[in-house]
Design an enzyme around this catalytic site. Structure first.
Site, PDB file in Angstrom:
ATOM      1  N   LYS A 137      48.357  32.437  74.835  1.00 29.29           N
ATOM      2  CA  LYS A 137      47.004  32.105  74.375  1.00 29.29           C
ATOM      3  C   LYS A 137      47.098  31.064  73.278  1.00 29.29           C
ATOM      4  O   LYS A 137      48.053  31.068  72.499  1.00 29.29           O
ATOM      5  CB  LYS A 137      46.312  33.366  73.820  1.00 29.29           C
ATOM      6  CG  LYS A 137      44.807  33.262  73.759  1.00 29.29           C
ATOM      7  CD  LYS A 137      44.223  33.330  75.169  1.00 29.29           C
ATOM      8  CE  LYS A 137      42.778  33.718  75.211  1.00 29.29           C
ATOM      9  NZ  LYS A 137      42.456  34.416  76.448  1.00 29.29           N
ATOM     10  N   GLY A 157      29.128  35.719  80.880  1.00 31.20           N
ATOM     11  CA  GLY A 157      27.938  36.581  80.769  1.00 31.20           C
ATOM     12  C   GLY A 157      26.766  36.030  81.566  1.00 31.20           C
ATOM     13  O   GLY A 157      26.064  36.768  82.272  1.00 31.20           O
TER      14      GLY A 157
HETATM   15  N1  GLU Z   1      40.625  32.723  79.063  1.00 27.68           N
HETATM   16  C1  GLU Z   1      40.582  33.529  80.248  1.00 27.68           C
HETATM   17  C2  GLU Z   1      41.090  34.926  79.950  1.00 27.68           C
HETATM   18  O1  GLU Z   1      41.033  35.385  78.817  1.00 27.68           O
HETATM   19  C3  GLU Z   1      41.285  32.881  81.430  1.00 27.68           C
HETATM   20  C4  GLU Z   1      42.742  32.607  81.255  1.00 27.68           C
HETATM   21  C5  GLU Z   1      43.349  31.761  82.344  1.00 27.68           C
HETATM   22  O2  GLU Z   1      42.665  31.416  83.293  1.00 27.68           O
HETATM   23  O3  GLU Z   1      44.538  31.461  82.221  1.00 27.68           O
HETATM   24  O4  GLU Z   1      41.470  35.655  80.812  1.00 27.68           O
END
Ligand code: GLU
Length: 414
Positions: free
Chosen positions: A106, A223
């Protein structure tokens, strides 16, 4: 445990689940408790005023035992290193719950993107890539959109990455627009995946969404997509919110009007029927299904006693703290946890990457069909684990996911 630090929450969730795996992976488990790598970067941006401003950004790579790190990048003024570490941990667990051959990562930048012009935002996004590109790539780490990031930002990022490397590498970022290698169905995948899980969960007790009263916190992105999707199921939306406040109507809100307002970037305070309420009041409404779709720490030890929903579907990451989870479980309020409920996004991101790497693209129907199968298979595994261990669905999912990750670590000699 009582904490609103999301990283401590993630660690406590792993501890709770490890009880069922104790003795099998004692050498590997302590390593899972921390990310493998956390990088902090400083990104200078020349603002429109001529001033050079520094922004702090992060990338946390939690676990790569099962494949490249995978997870979004968030732009928010409240981003912290612990938040990014927690979100990367949840991505490892999420990808393993869905049995995707990916790890967890992340990223984030401390910024309120609404205060930046488009040119400043582009420079910031390209700057994040310049600082981090050596750690990214289809076989290394694949970012995607998260809170306040979107297809345009992914486009700048994949362009910057490809320029730095000297060749086009679309599989380094997912959530891209269709024109540069995005996947059909990625834009609505988080909500669509959540709906598949919700419908399958209700079906397991011979129920359906028809006539169910639903509250969705945060009418934006996932949402808002969910609001549009449930309109077709016969469910009744009785409450929703945005950053300005919340609206409520026991008889059902006018979904088409809400969607129109939000797509025109208008506030829900301009919704003229129903009752204007506050965000905390929204969460405490009496309803069948509550869907938090905003940020972490929405249901905590402070307000959990007032929650009256019968079922909670976590479309956001980490909206319920571990101590609140325990109270909900004791009140028989079922929670379909984030690591399953919102996994549709990363699942279609995975499909996008597969299509990029193969340079062969699928129809929307093919994507939806594969997504449905993935979500339903994961739910079945989670239900089985939770029943077997007599625990909440979250812990059931953690046991499934952690066993997969820890086994991979063990086999690789970690
Ligand atoms: N940000 C999204 C999540 O928290 C998608 C992550 C992604 O597609 O790699 O799952």
């Amino acid at each position: 445990m009582s904490t609103n630090n999301p990283f401590l929450s993630a660690r406590s969730q792993m501890q709770t689940a490890y009880v069922f795996l104790t003795g099998r992976y004692d050498a590997q488990f302590p390593k899972m408790m921390n990310p493998e790598r956390v990088i902090e970067v400083n990104i200078p941006v020349k603002m429109d005023s001529g001033e050079i401003k520094n922004f702090v950004g992060y990338r946390s790579q939690h676990n790569g035992a099962r494949g490249p790190y995978k997870g979004g990048i968030r732009y928010h003024q409240d981003v912290t290193v612990d938040e990014v570490k927690a979100l990367s941990t949840w991505m490892s667990i999420k990808c393993a719950t869905l049995d995707l051959p990916l790890g967890g990562g992340k990223g984030g930048i401390i910024v309120n993107p609404k205060e930046l012009s488009e040119r400043e935002l582009e420079q910031l996004s390209r700057g994040w890539v310049q600082r981090l590109y050596k750690y990214l790539g289809p076989l290394d780490d694949v970012p995607a959109p998260d809170v306040n990031t979107n297809g345009q930002i992914m486009s700048w990022m994949v362009d910057e990455y490809s320029r730095l490397l000297g060749h086009w590498t679309p599989g380094t970022f997912t959530g891209k627009p269709l024109s540069i290698g995005g996947s059909l169905g990625r834009d609505t995948a988080t909500a669509q995946g959540g709906l598949y899980v919700l419908e399958a969960y209700l079906k397991s007790s011979n129920e359906s969404l028809k006539g169910k009263k639903v509250v969705i916190q945060w009418a934006w992105n996932a949402g808002l997509n969910m609001i549009e999707l449930i309109a077709k199921t016969g469910a009744i939306l009785i409450g929703t919110s945005d950053s300005h406040g919340a609206i409520y109507d026991e008889a059902g809100l006018d979904i088409a009007h809400i969607v129109e307002l939000k797509k025109n970037k208008q506030a829900l305070t301009e919704y003229t029927w129903g009752t204007q309420i506050t965000n905390p009041e929204l969460l405490e409404l009496e309803c069948d299904i509550l869907i938090p779709a905003a940020l972490e720490n929405q249901i905590t030890s402070e307000n959990v006693k007032n929650i009256k929903a019968k079922l909670i579907l976590e479309l956001a990451n980490g909206p319920i703290t571990p101590d609140a989870d325990v109270v909900l479980f004791s009140k028989w309020i079922a929670v379909i946890p984030d690591i399953l409920a919102n996994a549709g996004g990363v699942t279609v991101s995975y499909f996008e990457q597969v299509q990029n790497n193969a340079n062969y693209y699928w129809s929307r129907e093919e994507v939806q069909q594969k997504l449905k199968l993935k979500m339903e298979t994961a739910l079945a595994g989670v239900l089985k684990s939770a029943t077997e261990h007599k625990v909440m669905l979250r812990t059931g999912a953690y046991v499934v996911a952690m066993e997969r990750i820890l086994e991979a670590m063990k086999m690789r000699g970690e």
